[in-house]
Structures are given as structure tokens and as C-alpha cells.
Enzyme design. Sequence first.
Site, PDB file in Angstrom:
ATOM      1  N   ARG A 243       0.826  -1.216   0.000  1.00 17.72           N
ATOM      2  CA  ARG A 243       0.000   0.000   0.000  1.00 17.72           C
ATOM      3  C   ARG A 243       0.864   1.272   0.000  1.00 17.72           C
ATOM      4  O   ARG A 243       0.535   2.271   0.630  1.00 17.72           O
ATOM      5  CB  ARG A 243      -0.966  -0.006   1.187  1.00 17.72           C
ATOM      6  CG  ARG A 243      -2.000  -1.114   1.147  1.00 17.72           C
ATOM      7  CD  ARG A 243      -2.909  -1.078   2.363  1.00 17.72           C
ATOM      8  NE  ARG A 243      -2.175  -1.446   3.566  1.00 17.72           N
ATOM      9  CZ  ARG A 243      -2.551  -1.161   4.802  1.00 17.72           C
ATOM     10  NH1 ARG A 243      -3.659  -0.470   5.007  1.00 17.72           N
ATOM     11  NH2 ARG A 243      -1.835  -1.540   5.851  1.00 17.72           N
ATOM     12  N   GLU A 244       1.947   1.206  -0.773  1.00 12.81           N
ATOM     13  CA  GLU A 244       2.860   2.344  -0.818  1.00 12.81           C
ATOM     14  C   GLU A 244       2.177   3.611  -1.330  1.00 12.81           C
ATOM     15  O   GLU A 244       2.438   4.720  -0.830  1.00 12.81           O
ATOM     16  CB  GLU A 244       4.067   2.018  -1.720  1.00 12.81           C
ATOM     17  CG  GLU A 244       4.962   0.911  -1.200  1.00 12.81           C
ATOM     18  CD  GLU A 244       4.584  -0.465  -1.722  1.00 12.81           C
ATOM     19  OE1 GLU A 244       5.466  -1.344  -1.793  1.00 12.81           O
ATOM     20  OE2 GLU A 244       3.393  -0.653  -2.074  1.00 12.81           O
TER      21      GLU A 244
ATOM     22  N   LYS B 194     -20.730   3.081  -6.710  1.00 15.87           N
ATOM     23  CA  LYS B 194     -20.087   1.773  -6.888  1.00 15.87           C
ATOM     24  C   LYS B 194     -19.826   1.510  -8.371  1.00 15.87           C
ATOM     25  O   LYS B 194     -20.650   1.821  -9.235  1.00 15.87           O
ATOM     26  CB  LYS B 194     -20.982   0.666  -6.323  1.00 15.87           C
ATOM     27  CG  LYS B 194     -21.102   0.669  -4.809  1.00 15.87           C
ATOM     28  CD  LYS B 194     -19.817   0.205  -4.136  1.00 15.87           C
ATOM     29  CE  LYS B 194     -19.917   0.250  -2.624  1.00 15.87           C
ATOM     30  NZ  LYS B 194     -20.772  -0.778  -2.061  1.00 15.87           N
TER      31      LYS B 194
ATOM     32  N   GLY C 150     -22.309   4.285  13.130  1.00 22.95           N
ATOM     33  CA  GLY C 150     -21.747   3.208  13.952  1.00 22.95           C
ATOM     34  C   GLY C 150     -20.334   3.431  14.410  1.00 22.95           C
ATOM     35  O   GLY C 150     -20.067   3.559  15.602  1.00 22.95           O
ATOM     36  N   SER C 151     -19.401   3.503  13.478  1.00 18.61           N
ATOM     37  CA  SER C 151     -17.998   3.596  13.867  1.00 18.61           C
ATOM     38  C   SER C 151     -17.587   5.039  14.124  1.00 18.61           C
ATOM     39  O   SER C 151     -18.127   5.972  13.520  1.00 18.61           O
ATOM     40  CB  SER C 151     -17.106   2.992  12.780  1.00 18.61           C
ATOM     41  OG  SER C 151     -17.282   3.684  11.551  1.00 18.61           O
TER      42      SER C 151
ATOM     43  N   CYS D 289     -24.569   1.805   1.494  1.00 17.72           N
ATOM     44  CA  CYS D 289     -23.544   2.736   1.031  1.00 17.72           C
ATOM     45  C   CYS D 289     -23.784   3.204  -0.398  1.00 17.72           C
ATOM     46  O   CYS D 289     -24.809   2.927  -0.992  1.00 17.72           O
ATOM     47  CB  CYS D 289     -22.167   2.073   1.127  1.00 17.72           C
ATOM     48  SG  CYS D 289     -21.505   2.016   2.795  1.00 17.72           S
TER      49      CYS D 289
ATOM     50  N   HIS E 251     -16.798  11.011   3.599  1.00 15.12           N
ATOM     51  CA  HIS E 251     -15.615  10.621   2.838  1.00 15.12           C
ATOM     52  C   HIS E 251     -14.775  11.836   2.448  1.00 15.12           C
ATOM     53  O   HIS E 251     -13.736  11.697   1.810  1.00 15.12           O
ATOM     54  CB  HIS E 251     -16.026   9.828   1.602  1.00 15.12           C
ATOM     55  CG  HIS E 251     -16.699   8.535   1.942  1.00 15.12           C
ATOM     56  ND1 HIS E 251     -18.034   8.465   2.251  1.00 15.12           N
ATOM     57  CD2 HIS E 251     -16.227   7.280   2.062  1.00 15.12           C
ATOM     58  CE1 HIS E 251     -18.354   7.214   2.537  1.00 15.12           C
ATOM     59  NE2 HIS E 251     -17.269   6.475   2.436  1.00 15.12           N
TER      60      HIS E 251
END
EC number: 2.1.1.14
Length: 767
Positions: free
Chosen positions: A17-18, A117, A442-443, A654, A705
Site C-alpha cells: 500500500r505504498e 459503486k 456506527g464507527s 452505502c 468521505h
Amino acid sequence: MSTLTSVSGFPRIGQNRELKKIIEGYWKGANDLAAVKATAAELRAKHWKLQQAAGIDLIPSNDFSYYDQMLDTAILLNVIPKRYERLAFENPEDTLFAMARGYQGDKGDVTALPMKKWFTTNYHYLVPEVEPGEEIKLNSTKPFDEFNEAKALGILTKPVLIGPYTFLKLARTDQATELEYDKGLVNAVAAVYAEVLTKFNELGAQWLQLDEPYLVLDKEPGDVELFKTLYTKILAAKAGVKVLLNTYFGHIADVYETVNLLGFDGIGLDLNEGREENLEAVAKYGVASGTTIFAGVINGRNIWRNNYAISLGLVDALKQVTPNVAVSTASSLLHVPFSTEGETGIPADDLKHFAFAVEKLGELKEVAVLADATEDEKKASAALAANQALFDGTRVAADQAVADRVNGLTADDYVRQPAREERQKLQREALGLPLLPTTTIGSFPQTKEVRAERAKLRKGEITKEAYDEFIKAQIDACIKHQEEIGLDVLVHGEFERNDMVEYFGQNLNGFLFTKNAWVQSYGTRCVKPPIVWGDVSRAKPITVEWSAYAQSRTDHVMKGMLTGPVTILNWSWPREDITHEEQTKQLALAIRDEVLDLEAAGIKVIQIDEAALREKLPLRKSDWHVKYLDWAVPAFRLVHSAVKPTTQIHTHMCYSEFNDIIRDIDAMDADVISFEASRGDLVVLDAIHDAHFETEAGPGVYDIHSPRIPSEQEIEDRIYEILKKMDVEKVWINPDCGLKTRGNAETWPSLEHLVAAAKAVRAKLAK
């Protein structure tokens, strides 16, 4: 002549994941743009050389992106809304990031482009916004720069672009409506692609790949004519460059005859999804003499080893029609992890069943070699024998207890009583919430400290008891802060969870887990899906302890947080030896057990996220119900059908197009649903209004986001927009998604503004 091999696209985020890390460092001011560009160049070179070493003939370029290929295509075509141009950034990369994430600073305050999506994947694309009078022109040298970059390394690549038809079908106006395909717009777009072809001809490219996945969808009136108009003009400019029309995620049987007659040098067909229809179309209409069929036999959507016998059979079937057959990945490998190398946590006997992007390069080459082999050579092939051994016999034993439970289900298990309207009245009395109740999805932010403590536990550097005390402290602080700002329904923050799917998988029988199998979801956001290896059942209660603890710390309503069965499956690597329907039923029963245990522990509101329900909806409308919704929707009902009438069931969805399945969403029989609407200009509200939607709903009032902080007035205006289309008694006020990826610096001010806006609207409504 040897069978050509072609890769549609390769993962760009990097083995470790550079790209994610360097870009996020740039956003935080930890490194400069030069460092980002240097890392990007290193990754491109590494990926091209990997494919070259694997013997791939047609290696893609321009499949790299700092954020998203649809966004890159919009910039290429000069489709840049004025609000971003007015920011007047010195570096074009900063304009790109503002379009992707929004911007709030000394140059201005703008929201991001909408995000949706990408067909039936968990990848998200930025929706291009075409303003009235937009000047469509060639506006970027990116595709040519990256072609020359590879050429300097001695690698002649196959440039890849999103095709003009797909671009126009996915783009929207500045009012979030579908484009009018007037002659001026269509001709301008075609002219840019023709100019691109001319330029690549000058640079010495042999092939150009144009991706047209939108071709696999149902055709509306005018679609085929639009496609023909675009490509008649574009193909006239190809000169010495061969053009590959690449399609994936389904079949193009209804337009194959037209495509075949237009004079493409290559036609890419997905032989994983839409296999039978594509083969039938080729058999019926044949293949033009100058056209090569690119057989998409290597699955770009799953991580299981390719069955060479099946792939060779597909190639042979095509060779009955034309000798011109190449082998290809069925789609870009963007949607699979980088490599199985280093996955030491999975036993070797299990790991041999998996192929990530690097391994799929080897599979592609081996299939091509075997496609050219004689029958005697195939019989002697060690590669074919080793591959076939993976598919001989039973990979994993069935769990009879799971089978018995699934087989014992009856129609009553899928129906909740009493009817929703009656339940909603009972719930209002039981919960005592105000009008326009506020909550979150939630998070809460997973800070460096939270991740560090989890890492210490994993490495054995701290005890489980010490870790639990740390999590309790995080929960206590989160609850106190929510109470202070005045949220109505609280959450515990999910600090103990690494991922909304992997966390559940780790507490279910039948799953395997990787160390580094990350895939890009959007921008720099990556996910690490678990693998469904065998039959699934709940090993032990998963969330009950933490939810019960959180409820014990407050007098407010505490919401239990679960991930639904369809989303767990869609965001995992599913099995290929049993159906998705069967796997989802197993998951539904496991989550049903958790729901009932949460209820027994005193949790009165339970959210069962089905963020990915829309994601795997078949692309052809005729398949929607019979191939998906007829079992996906009942699976959700199975999860919650046994709870008390006063227990309020929430769900969350989502970034997707909800409008066309709004009645099916209502049929899930949840009491409340929250969903993304902030980036979609609330167009879903029209569908809710027209469908007489019974479920209470919380259309997201701000975009999590993006790092920008919405003002109280902005959210208040949003609420009034919602109330124009929805009954005030059915409206909830919430962000559009979980807050895990955000920082505390923007999260708490945003929520303070949300609560203040809701209270202001309540006060005005009470007058």
C-alpha cells in the site's frame, strides 16, 4: 503463432500500500508532491516489469491512477466543474484531489464529486459532472506520459482508457441527472478519443484498449446508436494502432453483432460472467476476419485458482469459430490483492488454492501455452496436472449441523410480526425519541492509538485484560462526548473492530484471513476481505459483551452494531463450490443468533448493515430478482424476524443507485434505514416519495468521505430538502456513513453542527 496474452489492468496501490501511504502523507503535509510522483513512478515500473517477467504480451499502461480512472478520464476530457477551477491550484494533482475529496481552506470551500459503486464491485468511482457549455477537449498528457515512461524501460505497453460510451453513460449533469446526448457533446467526446488515437499512433503504440463495461447493461432507446456514432468516428482515426474494445462484468450478446461489424481489431469478452451468452453470440454471428477475440478466462474478481481444463475448453470453443483468439484477464486485476507471497498465516495446503494478481499473471501465461499445446503435450504437462489436482476430490468437509439448520427453515422464519406500521408505533412509545432523532452510522475514528493497541495485542506485547481496559476507556470517552453534544441514539464506536466484515469473520466458523491481501475500495481507502473457506456458523457471541458494556454506561439508547449476511458475503472472497444463496443463508443464521443475544442483553436498537446489498445486483434487470433479490432480501428478513415488536431494527446502505430497487429495500422489513445521499444531491428522495416508502429513513446529511466540516446552516438546509419529500415522523438525521476513516478534528465539529441543525429545525417545526 503463439496465443497472445493480455492483462486488462493491474493493482496500483502497491504490494504494501505504498501509494496509499505516500498520498495520505501528502494530504497531512508529511511529504511533498515530488515524493508522491516518485513513489508512483516506482510502482508503475515495478508492475510493468512484473508483467514483462511473467511473459505477458500486452501489458497495460494508464491503468495507474492517484485516485480513480473515471476521474482521470473526466480531466482528460476537460470535464472539470468551474468550482474546482476557481480554486486555482498550481498543481493539477491538487485539483484532482479537490474533485475527489472536496476542499476546505484558504482557496475556498467545495464539496467533492458524487461517488458511486463501479458496477457490481466494491470499488467506487467519481461521477463526472458535465456543466452546461462545457468545452470538451484533450486536457491531459497522462496516458502519453505513462506510455513513454514504460517505453523508456524497454516495455511497449497497451494504453488503457475508459471508453467514451461508458464515460457518457456514467457521467451526470450538474443537477445529478442523466446527460442529454446531443450531437455537439457526442462529437466533441469522439474527437478527443480520435485525437488520442492519432497521438498514440505517432508514439508507436501497437494496441489501445478502450474499456466499455457499460455495454453489458440493458440497452435503452438510442444506446446502440450512441455507441455506433462514437466509434464510427473514433475508429476512422486509428491508422496503425489496433483497437481492443474490452467488455467485462457480463455479456454483450444483445450488441455483439453491431460490435463485430464496426471493425475493432480486438473484442474482449468476459467468460466468467456472461459466459454462455457471449459464446452463443460468437457462434451465431461469427468473428470478423480482422478481429481477435480476447477470451477473458482469468477471473479478475475472485482469488481462487483458475481451473485450466475449463479455460482451455472455452478457448477451444472460440477456436471452432475463429483462429484469432487471445487469452486475457476477464477484467482488471485491480479488484484482487497483489500477491499470495508472504501469506504465512494460511497453511500451504490451503494457500495453494488461491491466486492473487501476481499469481494470475502466471495462470494467464500457462493457459496460453497450454492452448497452443498438442493433446500429447497437455497429457505430459506438469502445470496442467498440478492444476487439475486442485479440483480433484473435496477441498473442505461439509458441516452437517449447518446443513440441517438451513434445511429446517420454513416460510415463517422469514416473516416478522406484527406488521411494520404497528411496530413503529410501539417503538416510538418504548424508545421515547424526539422528532428528527439524531444518530451516527456506527464507527468512530480509529486513531493511531487505537490501531497501535490492537497491534500490541496481536504481537503479544500487552495482555487481553490490558487491551480490554483500553477499549473500555475509548468507549467511555466516546459515549460521554456523544452525550455532551446531544445525540439521541448513541453507538459504542467500534474501537475493538478492525473491519466491519473481517471482525465478524474472525468470530465465525468457516473463514480464513490474510495478512496483506488489500484491495482498493476508493482513492486511498483499502479493504482486506476475509475468505469464505467452508460452511459458516457462529463460533461464539461476537458483539454482545461490548454492546452490553456500552449500554451500562449511559441512560441513552445504545445501538447494537452488526454487519448483515449479504454484505459479509459480498465483501468477502466467496466460495465457488456452492452458491452465493447457500452461503448467505448460512451467514444469516449466524447473525440471527447474534441479534437475539443482543436483544436478550437489553439492546433495544440493533443496526444490521447491508452496505453492499445493491453492489451485487445483476447488471441486467431481467436477472435482478430471480438471480439475486429473491434470496438476498429474504436473507435479511431471516436475520431479524424473531425479535420483539419493540426492538427497532436499523440497516445501512452505502454509495449505490437505490432508486430502481427502492421497493425491494422496503421489503427488507427493517424499521429504519440510513443511506448515502449527500453526494447524490438527494435524488433518492424522489424514489422514496414515489414508492410510498414505509421504512423510516435517515438520508445522510453530510459526506464523511470528505475531510471538510459542513456548517450548521448547510446541514439545516439539507434537512429541509429532505422534509420536502418525506414525512417528518419518518426522518432520522445522521451522517452518510461510518466515521472510522475520519479524524476526531473534523468528526466532532461536524456532529455538533448536525445536532444543532436538527434542534433548530425541531424548534421551527414546533412553532
